[in-house]
Scaffold this motif. Structure first.
Motif, PDB file in Angstrom:
ATOM      1  N   ALA A  50      34.423  63.061  31.956  1.00 25.14           N
ATOM      2  CA  ALA A  50      34.112  63.410  30.569  1.00 25.14           C
ATOM      3  C   ALA A  50      34.406  62.198  29.686  1.00 25.14           C
ATOM      4  O   ALA A  50      35.209  61.345  30.031  1.00 25.14           O
ATOM      5  N   GLY A  51      33.755  62.135  28.543  1.00 27.83           N
ATOM      6  CA  GLY A  51      33.973  61.031  27.608  1.00 27.83           C
ATOM      7  C   GLY A  51      32.659  60.379  27.222  1.00 27.83           C
ATOM      8  O   GLY A  51      31.581  60.938  27.424  1.00 27.83           O
ATOM      9  N   LEU A  52      32.754  59.184  26.636  1.00 30.70           N
ATOM     10  CA  LEU A  52      31.559  58.441  26.236  1.00 30.70           C
ATOM     11  C   LEU A  52      30.862  57.881  27.465  1.00 30.70           C
ATOM     12  O   LEU A  52      31.488  57.232  28.297  1.00 30.70           O
ATOM     13  N   VAL A  53      29.556  58.140  27.546  1.00 28.63           N
ATOM     14  CA  VAL A  53      28.767  57.761  28.716  1.00 28.63           C
ATOM     15  C   VAL A  53      27.427  57.198  28.266  1.00 28.63           C
ATOM     16  O   VAL A  53      26.852  57.636  27.275  1.00 28.63           O
ATOM     17  N   SER A  54      26.944  56.220  29.012  1.00 28.88           N
ATOM     18  CA  SER A  54      25.592  55.700  28.871  1.00 28.88           C
ATOM     19  C   SER A  54      25.042  55.533  30.276  1.00 28.88           C
ATOM     20  O   SER A  54      25.783  55.250  31.209  1.00 28.88           O
ATOM     21  N   LEU A  55      23.751  55.732  30.435  1.00 27.20           N
ATOM     22  CA  LEU A  55      23.115  55.579  31.743  1.00 27.20           C
ATOM     23  C   LEU A  55      22.230  54.340  31.739  1.00 27.20           C
ATOM     24  O   LEU A  55      21.518  54.085  30.762  1.00 27.20           O
ATOM     25  N   THR A  56      22.257  53.602  32.833  1.00 21.33           N
ATOM     26  CA  THR A  56      21.392  52.436  33.012  1.00 21.33           C
ATOM     27  C   THR A  56      20.460  52.724  34.176  1.00 21.33           C
ATOM     28  O   THR A  56      20.903  53.158  35.235  1.00 21.33           O
ATOM     29  N   PHE A  57      19.177  52.474  33.968  1.00 26.02           N
ATOM     30  CA  PHE A  57      18.154  52.664  34.993  1.00 26.02           C
ATOM     31  C   PHE A  57      17.553  51.307  35.307  1.00 26.02           C
ATOM     32  O   PHE A  57      16.938  50.687  34.452  1.00 26.02           O
ATOM     33  N   ARG A  58      17.750  50.835  36.543  1.00 26.33           N
ATOM     34  CA  ARG A  58      17.149  49.577  36.990  1.00 26.33           C
ATOM     35  C   ARG A  58      15.951  49.949  37.852  1.00 26.33           C
ATOM     36  O   ARG A  58      16.103  50.307  39.025  1.00 26.33           O
ATOM     37  N   LEU A  59      14.767  49.879  37.228  1.00 26.19           N
ATOM     38  CA  LEU A  59      13.543  50.276  37.906  1.00 26.19           C
ATOM     39  C   LEU A  59      13.149  49.264  38.961  1.00 26.19           C
ATOM     40  O   LEU A  59      13.486  48.085  38.861  1.00 26.19           O
ATOM     41  N   ASP A  60      12.417  49.729  39.963  1.00 32.74           N
ATOM     42  CA  ASP A  60      12.001  48.863  41.067  1.00 32.74           C
ATOM     43  C   ASP A  60      11.068  47.743  40.621  1.00 32.74           C
ATOM     44  O   ASP A  60      10.938  46.735  41.311  1.00 32.74           O
ATOM     45  N   ASP A  61      10.415  47.898  39.454  1.00 32.92           N
ATOM     46  CA  ASP A  61       9.524  46.840  38.973  1.00 32.92           C
ATOM     47  C   ASP A  61      10.280  45.724  38.244  1.00 32.92           C
ATOM     48  O   ASP A  61       9.678  44.795  37.720  1.00 32.92           O
ATOM     49  N   GLY A  62      11.630  45.831  38.193  1.00 34.39           N
ATOM     50  CA  GLY A  62      12.443  44.781  37.586  1.00 34.39           C
ATOM     51  C   GLY A  62      12.845  45.047  36.148  1.00 34.39           C
ATOM     52  O   GLY A  62      13.655  44.316  35.593  1.00 34.39           O
ATOM     53  N   THR A  63      12.295  46.073  35.517  1.00 31.64           N
ATOM     54  CA  THR A  63      12.676  46.398  34.147  1.00 31.64           C
ATOM     55  C   THR A  63      13.885  47.326  34.149  1.00 31.64           C
ATOM     56  O   THR A  63      14.240  47.907  35.178  1.00 31.64           O
ATOM     57  N   SER A  64      14.522  47.459  32.989  1.00 31.90           N
ATOM     58  CA  SER A  64      15.691  48.326  32.857  1.00 31.90           C
ATOM     59  C   SER A  64      15.593  49.165  31.597  1.00 31.90           C
ATOM     60  O   SER A  64      15.020  48.737  30.597  1.00 31.90           O
ATOM     61  N   ILE A  65      16.179  50.355  31.664  1.00 29.54           N
ATOM     62  CA  ILE A  65      16.290  51.256  30.520  1.00 29.54           C
ATOM     63  C   ILE A  65      17.760  51.628  30.397  1.00 29.54           C
ATOM     64  O   ILE A  65      18.413  51.925  31.394  1.00 29.54           O
ATOM     65  N   VAL A  66      18.294  51.610  29.181  1.00 25.65           N
ATOM     66  CA  VAL A  66      19.673  51.991  28.924  1.00 25.65           C
ATOM     67  C   VAL A  66      19.666  53.070  27.856  1.00 25.65           C
ATOM     68  O   VAL A  66      19.018  52.917  26.818  1.00 25.65           O
ATOM     69  N   THR A  67      20.379  54.177  28.106  1.00 26.33           N
ATOM     70  CA  THR A  67      20.452  55.231  27.094  1.00 26.33           C
ATOM     71  C   THR A  67      21.516  54.884  26.061  1.00 26.33           C
ATOM     72  O   THR A  67      22.457  54.131  26.343  1.00 26.33           O
ATOM     73  N   SER A  68      21.378  55.456  24.883  1.00 29.52           N
ATOM     74  CA  SER A  68      22.418  55.321  23.874  1.00 29.52           C
ATOM     75  C   SER A  68      23.672  56.052  24.374  1.00 29.52           C
ATOM     76  O   SER A  68      23.591  56.878  25.286  1.00 29.52           O
ATOM     77  N   TRP A  69      24.811  55.772  23.781  1.00 26.48           N
ATOM     78  CA  TRP A  69      26.080  56.382  24.191  1.00 26.48           C
ATOM     79  C   TRP A  69      26.159  57.816  23.693  1.00 26.48           C
ATOM     80  O   TRP A  69      25.784  58.115  22.564  1.00 26.48           O
ATOM     81  N   ILE A  70      26.662  58.711  24.552  1.00 26.03           N
ATOM     82  CA  ILE A  70      26.853  60.115  24.188  1.00 26.03           C
ATOM     83  C   ILE A  70      28.224  60.561  24.701  1.00 26.03           C
ATOM     84  O   ILE A  70      28.757  60.002  25.655  1.00 26.03           O
ATOM     85  N   ARG A  71      28.770  61.555  24.050  1.00 26.77           N
ATOM     86  CA  ARG A  71      30.041  62.123  24.495  1.00 26.77           C
ATOM     87  C   ARG A  71      29.756  63.362  25.331  1.00 26.77           C
ATOM     88  O   ARG A  71      29.109  64.293  24.885  1.00 26.77           O
ATOM     89  N   LEU A  72      30.238  63.354  26.579  1.00 27.50           N
ATOM     90  CA  LEU A  72      30.073  64.478  27.485  1.00 27.50           C
ATOM     91  C   LEU A  72      31.383  65.219  27.624  1.00 27.50           C
ATOM     92  O   LEU A  72      32.428  64.660  27.624  1.00 27.50           O
TER      93      LEU A  72
END
Length: 149
Positions: A127-149
């Motif tokens: 629990a706490g502040l979390v962000s997810l990082t997605f490293r796609l196979d095509d070399g690009t990345s997506i990062v979510t904003s921070w959220i409290r879980l």
């Protein structure tokens, strides 16, 4: 004594009289490691707390949606004691390495692989502040904003 020498003496005095707490220094160092400068930021656009179904044990799941140009991340967060289980999907579907960023986790502490259909599951996320990082196979990345879980 020149300005540089004077500032060094002042810095040394503060280091002895009022040192920066070690946990503050650790948090500052960790914040630099949290950066993902080349990633696309997916902002939170929808947050809905669920209601527990009648007769079902456990807490209600929370549904969150993050969007960025060309992609959407949909997740469902379920309580599991002190931890959370995150299940979700990438839209459009894509295979990716999914990583949880959290203050109390080392880099790469909780990871999963999103299958080609974009589905993933991350068990035992603290629990706490979390962000997810997605490293796609095509070399690009997506990062979510921070959220409290």
């Amino acid at each position: 004594m020149n300005d540089d020498e004077l500032m060094a003496e002042v810095r040394d005095a503060f280091g002895v009289l009022d040192p920066v707490p070690e946990n503050v220094l650790a948090a500052a160092r960790a914040s630099i490691a949290w950066r993902a400068p080349a990633a696309t930021l997916a902002e939170l656009t929808h947050d809905r707390a669920g209601r527990p179904a009648a007769g079902v044990r456990g807490g209600a799941a929370r549904t969150l949606t993050f969007t960025c140009p060309g992609s959407t991340v949909e997740i469902e967060v379920s309580p599991d004691g002190r931890h959370r289980e995150i299940t979700g999907r990438l839209v459009p579907s894509a295979a990716a390495l999914v990583q949880v960023r959290h203050r109390d986790l080392p880099e790469g502490g909780v990871t999963a692989r999103a299958e080609p259909a974009g589905l993933f599951c991350l068990p035992r996320v603290p629990a706490g502040l979390v962000s997810l990082t997605f490293r796609l196979d095509d070399g690009t990345s997506i990062v979510t904003s921070w959220i409290r879980l």
